[in-house]
Motif scaffolding. Structure first.
Motif, PDB file in Angstrom:
ATOM      1  N   UNK A  29       0.856  -1.188   0.000  1.00 12.27           N
ATOM      2  CA  UNK A  29       0.000   0.000   0.000  1.00 12.27           C
ATOM      3  C   UNK A  29       0.889   1.234   0.000  1.00 12.27           C
ATOM      4  N   UNK A  30       1.076   1.808  -1.176  1.00 15.24           N
ATOM      5  CA  UNK A  30       1.926   2.985  -1.323  1.00 15.24           C
ATOM      6  C   UNK A  30       1.052   4.208  -1.585  1.00 15.24           C
ATOM      7  N   UNK A  31       1.011   5.127  -0.627  1.00 15.09           N
ATOM      8  CA  UNK A  31       0.190   6.331  -0.841  1.00 15.09           C
ATOM      9  C   UNK A  31       0.761   7.166  -1.985  1.00 15.09           C
ATOM     10  N   UNK A  60      -2.464  16.873   2.730  1.00 17.28           N
ATOM     11  CA  UNK A  60      -3.057  16.867   4.074  1.00 17.28           C
ATOM     12  C   UNK A  60      -3.330  15.448   4.597  1.00 17.28           C
ATOM     13  N   UNK A  61      -3.186  15.302   5.904  1.00 21.19           N
ATOM     14  CA  UNK A  61      -3.401  13.994   6.539  1.00 21.19           C
ATOM     15  C   UNK A  61      -4.749  13.390   6.149  1.00 21.19           C
ATOM     16  N   UNK A  62      -5.817  14.228   6.159  1.00 21.10           N
ATOM     17  CA  UNK A  62      -7.152  13.640   5.921  1.00 21.10           C
ATOM     18  C   UNK A  62      -7.251  13.039   4.526  1.00 21.10           C
ATOM     19  N   UNK A  63      -6.473  13.566   3.577  1.00 23.20           N
ATOM     20  CA  UNK A  63      -6.517  13.019   2.215  1.00 23.20           C
ATOM     21  C   UNK A  63      -5.942  11.604   2.193  1.00 23.20           C
ATOM     22  N   UNK A  64      -4.722  11.460   2.718  1.00 19.96           N
ATOM     23  CA  UNK A  64      -4.095  10.132   2.666  1.00 19.96           C
ATOM     24  C   UNK A  64      -4.772   9.146   3.609  1.00 19.96           C
ATOM     25  N   UNK A  65      -5.236   9.638   4.748  1.00 20.21           N
ATOM     26  CA  UNK A  65      -5.941   8.743   5.683  1.00 20.21           C
ATOM     27  C   UNK A  65      -7.216   8.232   5.008  1.00 20.21           C
ATOM     28  N   UNK A  66      -7.898   9.117   4.275  1.00 24.10           N
ATOM     29  CA  UNK A  66      -9.114   8.712   3.547  1.00 24.10           C
ATOM     30  C   UNK A  66      -8.807   7.658   2.494  1.00 24.10           C
ATOM     31  N   UNK A  67      -7.721   7.867   1.751  1.00 25.90           N
ATOM     32  CA  UNK A  67      -7.342   6.896   0.703  1.00 25.90           C
ATOM     33  C   UNK A  67      -7.048   5.537   1.323  1.00 25.90           C
ATOM     34  N   UNK A  68      -6.291   5.545   2.416  1.00 21.87           N
ATOM     35  CA  UNK A  68      -5.911   4.283   3.056  1.00 21.87           C
ATOM     36  C   UNK A  68      -7.138   3.605   3.674  1.00 21.87           C
ATOM     37  N   UNK A  69      -8.013   4.386   4.271  1.00 15.88           N
ATOM     38  CA  UNK A  69      -9.219   3.811   4.895  1.00 15.88           C
ATOM     39  C   UNK A  69     -10.035   3.068   3.847  1.00 15.88           C
ATOM     40  N   UNK A  70     -10.157   3.691   2.674  1.00 11.82           N
ATOM     41  CA  UNK A  70     -10.941   3.081   1.600  1.00 11.82           C
ATOM     42  C   UNK A  70     -10.248   1.804   1.106  1.00 11.82           C
ATOM     43  N   UNK A  90       2.760  11.948  12.678  1.00  8.17           N
ATOM     44  CA  UNK A  90       2.230  11.292  13.877  1.00  8.17           C
ATOM     45  C   UNK A  90       0.705  11.190  13.766  1.00  8.17           C
ATOM     46  N   UNK A  91       0.074  12.212  13.218  1.00  9.95           N
ATOM     47  CA  UNK A  91      -1.390  12.174  13.033  1.00  9.95           C
ATOM     48  C   UNK A  91      -1.812  10.991  12.168  1.00  9.95           C
ATOM     49  N   UNK A  92      -1.062  10.752  11.084  1.00 12.06           N
ATOM     50  CA  UNK A  92      -1.384   9.615  10.204  1.00 12.06           C
ATOM     51  C   UNK A  92      -1.182   8.289  10.942  1.00 12.06           C
ATOM     52  N   UNK A  93      -0.129   8.234  11.755  1.00 11.23           N
ATOM     53  CA  UNK A  93       0.156   6.986  12.487  1.00 11.23           C
ATOM     54  C   UNK A  93      -0.968   6.697  13.486  1.00 11.23           C
ATOM     55  N   UNK A  94      -1.445   7.747  14.148  1.00  8.78           N
ATOM     56  CA  UNK A  94      -2.531   7.546  15.112  1.00  8.78           C
ATOM     57  C   UNK A  94      -3.804   7.115  14.391  1.00  8.78           C
TER      58      UNK A  94
END
Ligand code: ADP
Length: 200
Positions: A29-31, A60-70, A90-94
């Protein structure tokens, strides 16, 4: 099993993630790859991220976190994943810990590929030549910015994972097969320590 390959730009995370994907039932999984695919496809997300990526900044964190969540919802991730280029803050890690916990999973280990900055510059220049400059961010100026961002925003994660007892480091300056071998040894150690079935 869920692993993170950690390291600065050009450390060889993508190369080693692909080897792990081929040798074990782990999905890469490569962002960075996912974002570049969005840019190439001309999606809204891609349009939003292109300039940021070209400048060497983090999206932004929310962009990559959203991609990974999906992505984590897809069935092929059930066996486990190798995260490459994520998390970077750190936000992405959490957020990743929370996402995995909601599925009864966790990050089992983090392998850091250690490479000196001067070597990275040489590698990126070479990659740029080899790919004919297809990556707009693979030039010495942008790389320097990416390295600053790495040291400021991403390297602090080493402490985050070290404190969690999950971090192992390998010499990322060794030849590719030797790096793979060292990663393999780390995975075996985790398996023997009861961390689960890392090695097929
Ligand atoms: P690198 O070769 O620097 O490791 P990647 O292919 O992982 O590059 O990422 C390229 C660019 O995509 C980054 O410089 C950044 O702009 C964006 N990006 C990739 N992953 C993330 C992430 N997890 N958080 C924020 N931005 C990211």
């Amino acid at each position: 099993m869920n692993l993170i390959l950690f390291g600065p730009p050009g450390a060889g995370k993508g190369t080693q993630a692909k080897i792990l994907q081929d040798e074990h039932a782990l999905v890469q999984l490569s962002t960075g790859d996912m974002l570049r695919a969005a840019v190439a496809a001309g999606t809204e997300l891609g349009k939003k991220c292109k300039a940021i990526m070209d400048s060497g900044d983090l999206v932004p964190d929310e962009v990559v976190v959203g991609i990974i969540a999906e992505r984590l919802e897809k069935p092929d991730c059930a066996q486990g994943a190798v995260f490459d280029g994520f998390p970077r803050t750190v936000g992405q890690a959490q957020a990743l810990d929370t996402m995995l916990a909601s599925k009864g999973k966790k990050i089992d280990g983090v392998v850091e590929l250690k490479v000196n900055d001067e070597i990275l510059v040489g590698r990126i220049v070479q990659r740029n030549q080899e790919t004919g400059g297809t990556r707009a961010d693979d030039n010495p100026e942008t790389l320097r910015k990416r390295l600053v961002v790495y040291h400021q925003n991403t390297a602090p994660l080493l402490d985050f994972y070290a404190k969690a007892g999950k971090l192992k480091s390998v010499d990322g300056m060794a030849p590719i097969p030797q790096v793979s071998q060292e990663i393999q040894t780390v995975l075996k150690g985790w398996t023997e320590a009861g961390g689960g079935r890392f090695v097929r």
